[in-house]
Design a protein around this motif. Structure first.
Motif, PDB file in Angstrom:
ATOM      1  N   ASP A 309       0.818  -1.221   0.000  1.00  0.00           N
ATOM      2  CA  ASP A 309       0.000   0.000   0.000  1.00  0.00           C
ATOM      3  C   ASP A 309       0.849   1.267   0.000  1.00  0.00           C
ATOM      4  OD1 ASP A 309       0.821  -0.951   2.583  1.00  0.00           O
ATOM      5  OD2 ASP A 309      -0.352   0.658   3.470  1.00  0.00           O
ATOM      6  N   GLU A 310       0.220   2.328  -0.429  1.00  0.00           N
ATOM      7  CA  GLU A 310       0.745   3.692  -0.297  1.00  0.00           C
ATOM      8  C   GLU A 310       2.233   3.823  -0.637  1.00  0.00           C
ATOM      9  OE1 GLU A 310      -2.218   5.536   3.040  1.00  0.00           O
ATOM     10  OE2 GLU A 310      -0.506   4.414   3.803  1.00  0.00           O
ATOM     11  N   SER A 377      -9.678   1.753   0.614  1.00  0.00           N
ATOM     12  CA  SER A 377     -10.082   3.153   0.468  1.00  0.00           C
ATOM     13  C   SER A 377     -11.590   3.246   0.284  1.00  0.00           C
ATOM     14  CB  SER A 377      -9.330   3.816  -0.689  1.00  0.00           C
ATOM     15  OG  SER A 377      -9.709   3.232  -1.913  1.00  0.00           O
TER      16      SER A 377
END
Ligand code: TNX
Length: 527
Positions: A309-310, A377
């Motif tokens: 992620d991210e 999200s």
């Protein structure tokens, strides 16, 4: 329905039918069960004995567990009548959940750890038939941002089991800390498990600062073996997460050659998404294979989470060596490099008989063949991945993130996200709209997430988790219909159980007065 409210059972069983009469537990009450159900009966003896003084000797059959192959996985039938209790299930997990429900039928002092009254320990006659809706009933605990001592984690395993949750997703590494001992790379914990200070407050707000306290901690391999075994005794699978290739600054702090430009970085002390990312050298991939070799040895879970992620890809974009690696490997861009990384570990994990779990960003450069996707999200990634035929776990932040405040009251201790009130998490539906039945079958279940940037102690963890986790348990266990009024009526009978255990949940009336936001206090004005 009425009797479910009367007994305050959470999560709500599929069917509760009240009967005439009552059963009384006494020190002479006996218990018999097939050997396959020993874990459930050992747990039940340990759960009822301390508060009641009734230890259920195996010399008779007042309480009888039997194996009934006609029941579904994890399902149970529990019949309480005047002279005994009959529990049926096909598998040991079903017997365990029946034992959890049986405990809830007693008055809440049964949740205490010593005898504080004489009883009587009487429960009403009832027939309960029950089975879970989903196989993945998860809770993520982020022990990376703030370390959670082992004893507290064991306590959370018990609280999960009480709510019939069965997956503990343990977020073990992040920019701000590495929490798992790796024998081959001792600096991961010698260096990576500690930071000098911690940001207080939300980086997006104007007034954040740092405390001046070092923070850290990690689990030894023996600690983790113990956690895994303790969880397994409660039919909980621990899914470890080692986050790659982003959220890795603690590892880079320990071994700078893992980073993009080899420069020395500290373990991160601020929140938000970091720029640092692992380099894509073969040696880095090999380093993480060695890490995962040890992880697989400790965690028998079929699923292993590699994060994903991210990832800020700026460093990859601007680094000539990374660009060369992208060209050499015939990749188009940084997104494809991330997929290359994840695919490598997908192959590695399937070679070892495991499955890869990753956050929704692993979709970006093409999804690895065997990947299961955690949609966080929102629900879009769950829809995309299940349409591609991949399994998914849903945990959309607006509905399942327990680090988000319960309300916008200024005294809420959390400092991240938008309010997630009890009613909203209770209304959460794990299957996204717009899927065919076949696509919906890819939804393994859902998980609530306790990210801990702003949760630095067990009292605040309790406050953020409860009673919202009790509500969440119903979204993954019970049938899809929801009745919030009925839930809150049952919650009234459930909170005294949490009180008896010593869980400092958020009261319905608002924040506990002593739990004001940490950024109101402890601020060191010199930083
Ligand atoms: C997003 S969910 C994150 C976490 C944060 C969380 C805070 C996900 C894969 N990444 O790193 O802790 O938001 O709510």
């Amino acid at each position: 329905m009425a009797s479910a409210s009367r007994h305050a059972l959470i999560p709500k069983p599929a069917l509760v039918h009240e009967e005439e009469g009552a059963f009384t537990l006494t020190p002479t009450t006996t218990l018999t069960a097939p050997p396959a159900f020993t874990r459930a009966t050992t747990w039940l003896r340990g759960a009822l004995g301390p508060a009641t003084g009734c230890w259920l000797p195996p010399t008779g059959s007042d309480i009888t567990f039997t194996q009934s192959p006609d029941l579904a996985r994890e399902a149970y039938r529990l019949v309480v009548h005047g002279s005994g209790v009959l529990i049926e299930s096909a598998d040991p997990a079903g017997a365990f959940y029946a034992a959890q429900t049986l405990r809830q039928l007693f008055a809440s002092p049964v949740y205490r750890t010593a005898v504080v009254g004489d009883g009587p320990w009487q429960i009403p006659a009832v027939t309960i038939e029950d089975a879970p809706r989903f196989g993945w009933r998860g809770l993520l605990i982020d022990v990376g941002r703030h370390f959670l001592p082992k004893a507290d984690l064991l306590r959370y395993i018990d609280l999960m089991a009480m709510h019939k949750l069965n997956v503990l997703h343990l977020h073990l590494t992040d920019d701000q800390g590495w929490r798992i001992e790796i024998k081959q790379y001792p600096r991961l914990t010698e260096v990576g498990a500690w930071r000098d200070r911690t940001m207080i407050g939300n980086p997006l707000r104007p007034h954040f600062t740092h405390d001046a306290r070092p923070h850290g901690g990690y689990y030894t391999q023996d600690d983790l073996r113990e956690l895994v075994a303790y969880a397994a005794d409660r039919y909980i699978t621990v899914v470890p997460e080692i986050d790659i290739p982003g959220h890795s600054q603690a590892a880079i702090a320990a071994y700078p050659h893992l980073g993009v430009n080899g420069s020395t970085l500290p373990v991160q002390t601020t929140w938000g998404v970091c720029e640092s990312i692992l380099n894509a050298e073969d040696s880095t991939v090999e380093f993480y294979e060695n890490v995962f070799d040890e992880v697989l040895e400790l965690f028998p879970s079929p699923y292993i989470c590699v994060g994903g992620d991210e990832c800020q890809k700026t460093q990859w974009r601007t680094d000539p060596r990374t660009q060369e690696l992208i060209r050499d490997r015939g990749l188009k861009n940084e997104d494809e490099l991330q997929s290359w990384f994840i695919r490598h570990f997908d192959t590695y994990l399937s070679k070892h008989g495991r499955r890869l779990l990753g956050w929704e960003e692993i979709l970006e450069g093409g999804l690895a063949e065997g990947a299961t996707v955690a949609s966080w999200s929102g629900m879009e990634a769950a829809v995309t991945a299940s349409k591609l035929g991949h399994n998914v776990v849903t945990c959309p932040m607006a509905h399942t993130y327990l680090d988000f405040p319960e309300s916008d009251h200024p005294d809420e201790p959390s400092a991240i996200g938008t309010p997630l009130p009890l009613e909203k998490i209770y209304a959460f539906e794990p299957i996204p709209e717009g899927l065919t039945e076949q696509q919906a079958a890819h939804v393994l279940g859902a998980q609530a997430c306790l990210w801990t940037e702003h949760i630095d102690n067990i009292r605040n963890l309790d406050y953020q988790a409860f009673p919202r986790l009790s509500a969440f348990s119903e979204t993954v266990w019970a049938t899809p219909e929801r009745d919030f009024t009925d839930f809150t009526a049952r919650l009234d009978g459930h909170l005294p159980r949490l009180d008896a255990i010593g869980v400092e949940y958020r009261p319905a009336g608002g924040p506990r007065p002593w739990q004001t936001r940490p950024d109101r206090h402890q601020a060191d004005p010199t930083t």
